[in-house]
Write an enzyme that holds these catalytic residues in place. Structure first.
Site, PDB file in Angstrom:
ATOM      1  N   GLU A   1       0.818  -1.222   0.000  1.00 25.08           N
ATOM      2  CA  GLU A   1       0.000   0.000   0.000  1.00 25.08           C
ATOM      3  C   GLU A   1       0.850   1.270   0.000  1.00 25.08           C
ATOM      4  O   GLU A   1       0.555   2.232  -0.697  1.00 25.08           O
ATOM      5  CB  GLU A   1      -0.958   0.013   1.197  1.00 25.08           C
ATOM      6  CG  GLU A   1      -2.214  -0.830   1.015  1.00 25.08           C
ATOM      7  CD  GLU A   1      -1.991  -2.307   1.281  1.00 25.08           C
ATOM      8  OE1 GLU A   1      -0.852  -2.699   1.643  1.00 25.08           O
ATOM      9  OE2 GLU A   1      -2.957  -3.088   1.140  1.00 25.08           O
TER      10      GLU A   1
ATOM     11  N   HIS B   1     -11.054  -4.649  10.427  1.00 22.54           N
ATOM     12  CA  HIS B   1     -11.581  -4.511   9.071  1.00 22.54           C
ATOM     13  C   HIS B   1     -12.904  -3.753   9.012  1.00 22.54           C
ATOM     14  O   HIS B   1     -13.602  -3.819   8.007  1.00 22.54           O
ATOM     15  CB  HIS B   1     -11.784  -5.904   8.439  1.00 22.54           C
ATOM     16  CG  HIS B   1     -10.507  -6.538   7.971  1.00 22.54           C
ATOM     17  ND1 HIS B   1      -9.414  -6.696   8.785  1.00 22.54           N
ATOM     18  CD2 HIS B   1     -10.155  -7.049   6.764  1.00 22.54           C
ATOM     19  CE1 HIS B   1      -8.450  -7.282   8.097  1.00 22.54           C
ATOM     20  NE2 HIS B   1      -8.864  -7.500   6.872  1.00 22.54           N
TER      21      HIS B   1
END
Ligand code: TPP
Ligand code: MG
Lengths: 355, 329
Positions: free
Chosen positions: B60, B129
């Site tokens: 990322e 998450h």
């Protein structure tokens, strides 16, 4: 530790280059002039800091002049450069007027970033210095993306991405090398190994202290050069840059060169041994290059004096330019938040009400 | 009028923008061969090829930073982050570079890019998450943060974001991907920094963004059945924040409930409430009430997760109590 240090981790493999006498004298003169300019520029920056004309953090290229000049001379004007925060010399050698570099240190409107960046954040679209960056390793993904943009457009520019030895330990380094190989990018990663992060040595920070070998984990070509030898640095950089340009393949070049002073201007570097400091002084690239030019009888002493004096005078001119440049007007404070004008943006000074 | 899902509105916009401008390209994990974790990029690799739809390794920081660098050279990358949770790996590049490069270098280079990412809980994905951490980005000058709540807004705002010259964080929502809505062919251009009054009313202002803007509309519908006229404001843009529209509404209604999926303390609602108190103090008949997620790492078990997240009922409760306090019920 013993086995690692036994590997003579910082011994540079000097790359062959043509004998000094066969080089073009004008090129040699230009190298010496630029090295002397950068040396003097950094001394004047340190002085400006103690005079409180320069603020913030201020990291100098003292001791790294051969690496700075040798690498920059190997780039085309259209090649892109990304650096860390120790970039005054790179900005000058990439073609930015030294006055504008000093003006940035002084925080003036004529500075490379109009006084918004300071020592760590030089930028110039025309010279294609796409930024000095203060977050260790932050410039690597950006440089990788710039190289991606070059291939996206089918251009033939190369990106050079400079960093220090300590930077090879951060995740962004590893992610960027991996991406550069996967995507066949025309980028050369330059690791300037001065054996120190701030005060932490390579041995204490890098499990593989022969830093150029880290490239091999990504099947990237890596090599090491004596960063105090301007001709060797130039030869190695030119070879890797042209390879990147013609084959669109990345490479890593480790330039070993000593830091002459502290990490930044305020660091007395008490953590360094007397031996280490003496070794740095002995390896002074400017002294060494001048001596090599004299020994090869390329120029006589008077000529050498003239070239050095020219370089030093250019640095002094830069200080004069910076000192007489205007400070930014507070009315420009909100000029650079967004490139596209946007509704509802708050333009308020600390004590202003919202409504 | 065509009816599209939020997902289809996003996908069709990406496709149209890829056709319109060669400088636009998509980059992210699993967006090509796998067609996106939430299938927003379905079919796009096949149509546009791997130069325009670039799969990345799980890096990322690396690929968000690379997109910024490509944008500095004039390309217009549209990054997909699988979810906002993983943006934390890239937050240095977003906050220290995407947001800073225009200003820090004196306006010499812009960063025309979009980072798309879904937030939202309620899917039993557990604590790491299910976060709503858009505040981290909405806090930062130099970034633009938008959060559409309908398919039409998803399309209009994504189009605007891609054509904008600044870095735009485009917040999607797992709970909205399958929501359907009318998307007119001649969709008006959306403006970043503008909230929308999505339902006019006179008794109370309900404020939300992303999923909670849709929930606020549901709540207004239910209140209407009780004879209450609720006005709903969808923030749409978290940075810049359209304080004028909020304050104009509350100056008329005299009370407000702000609903958010993020945590209450220091959350988006706190900024909204503070802005209202400054801009509509003399008009307020009750304190601004905030409805927000319980301040816990979001649990997996459905019963606990449901209890922790705001719902139509929680908005209704806060609205009824506020209306009661001001004597409108
Ligand atoms: C991510 C990050 N961590 C820490 C720092 C503080 N810091 C600034 S320079 C530096 C040392 C970097 O060493 P190296 O990469 O070898 O570069 P050099 O200064 O020797 O040129 C550190 C730790 C920082 N700027 N960014
Ligand atoms: Mg170092």
């Amino acid at each position: 530790m013993a086995t690692r240090t036994a590997r003579r981790r910082n011994e540079a493999t000097t790359i062959d280059h043509a004998p000094i006498s066969s080089e073009d004298p004008d090129t040699l003169r230009q190298y010496l002039r630029q090295m002397a300019l950068i040396r003097r520029f950094e001394e004047r920056a340190a002085q400006g800091y103690t005079q409180a004309r320069i603020g913030g953090y201020c990291h100098l290229n003292l001791g790294e002049e051969a690496t700075v000049v040798g690498t920059m001379a190997a780039l085309h004007p259209t090649d892109y450069l990304f650096t860390n925060y120790r970039e005054h010399g790179y900005a000058i050698a990439k073609g930015i007027d030294p006055g504008r570099v000093m003006a940035e240190l002084y925080g003036r409107t004529t500075g490379t970033s109009k006084g918004w960046g300071g020592s760590m954040h030089m930028f110039d679209t025309e010279a294609r210095l796409l930024g000095g960056y203060g977050i260790v390793g932050g410039q690597l993904p950006l440089a990788t993306g710039a190289a991606l943009a070059v291939t996206y457009r089918g251009g033939d520019e190369v990106v050079l991405c400079q960093m220090g030895d300590g930077t090879t330990n951060i995740g962004a380094f590893h992610e960027s090398l991996n991406l550069a190989v996967l995507w066949n990018l025309p980028i050369v990663f330059l690791v300037v190994n001065n054996d120190l992060g701030m005060g932490t040595t390579v041995d204490r920070s890098s499990a593989e202290p022969e830093l150029f070998k880290r490239a091999s984990a990504y099947r990237m070509h890596g090599e090491r050069v004596d960063g105090a030898d301007v001709l060797a640095v130039h030869a190695a950089t030119a070879r890797l840059v042209e390879r990147a340009r013609t084959e669109s393949r990345p490479a890593l070049l480790e330039a070993v060169s000593k830091r002459l002073k502290g990490h930044s201007v305020v660091d007395p570097a008490r953590y360094r041994s007397a031996d280490d400091v003496a070794a740095a002084r002995d390896a002074d690239p400017l002294v060494r290059f001048r001596a090599a030019l004299a020994a090869a009888r390329v120029f006589d002493e008077a000529e050498l004096d003239t070239v050095v004096a020219e370089g030093r005078a250019a640095a002094d001119d830069a200080v004069a330019f910076a000192a007489k440049s205007p400070h930014p007007d507070v009315a420009t404070l909100f000029d650079h938040t967004y490139a596209t004008p946007v509704a509802s943006v708050a333009r308020r000074l600390p004590a202003d009400p919202i409504f | 009028m065509p009816v599209l899902s939020y997902r289809e509105a996003l996908r069709s916009t990406l496709r149209e923008e890829l056709i319109r401008d060669d400088n636009v390209f998509l980059i992210g994990e699993e967006i090509g061969v796998f067609e996106g974790s939430y299938k927003i990029t379905e079919g796009l690799l096949g149509e546009f090829g791997d130069k325009r739809v670039r799969d990345t390794p799980i890096s990322e920081e690396g690929f968000v930073g690379a997109a910024i660098g490509a944008a500095m050279l004039g390309l217009r990358p549209v990054v997909e982050l699988m979810t906002i949770n993983f943006s934390l790996i890239a937050i240095d590049q977003i906050v220290n570079h995407a947001a800073k490069i225009y200003g820090m270098f004196g306006g010499q280079t812009s960063v025309p890019m979009v980072i798309r990412m879904p937030g939202g809980g309620g899917q039993q994905l557990g604590a790491t998450h299910s976060q709503n951490i858009e505040l981290y980005y909405a806090f930062v000058p130099g970034l633009k943060v938008v959060a559409p709540s309908t398919p039409a807004d998803a399309k209009a705002l994504l189009r605007t974001a891609i054509r904008d010259d600044d870095p735009v964080l485009f917040l999607e929502n797992l709970a909205l991907y399958n929501v359907k809505g009318e998307v007119p062919e001649d969709l008006p251009t959306a403006e970043i920094g503008r909230a929308a009054v999505t339902r006019p009313g006179t008794d109370i202002t309900l404020i939300g963004y992303s999923r909670m803007a849709a929930v606020a509309l549901d709540a207004a519908e239910k209140l209407a059945a009780e004879g209450v006229s609720a006005e709903v404001v969808d923030l749409r843009s978290l940075r810049p924040l359209d304080r004028e529209t909020l304050v104009r509404s509350v100056r008329r209604t005299g009370c407000a409930v702000v609903a958010e999926d993020d945590w209450l303390t220091y959350g988006i609602g706190a900024e909204v409430a503070a802005s209202i108190s400054e801009g509509a103090f003399d008009h307020l008949d009750a304190p601004v009430r905030r409805v927000a997620a319980a301040e816990v790492p979001l649990p997996y078990a459905k019963s606990l997760e449901d209890a922790a997240l705001p719902s139509v009922d929680s908005v209704l409760t806060a609205a009824r109590e506020t209306l009661h306090a001001v004597g409108r019920r």
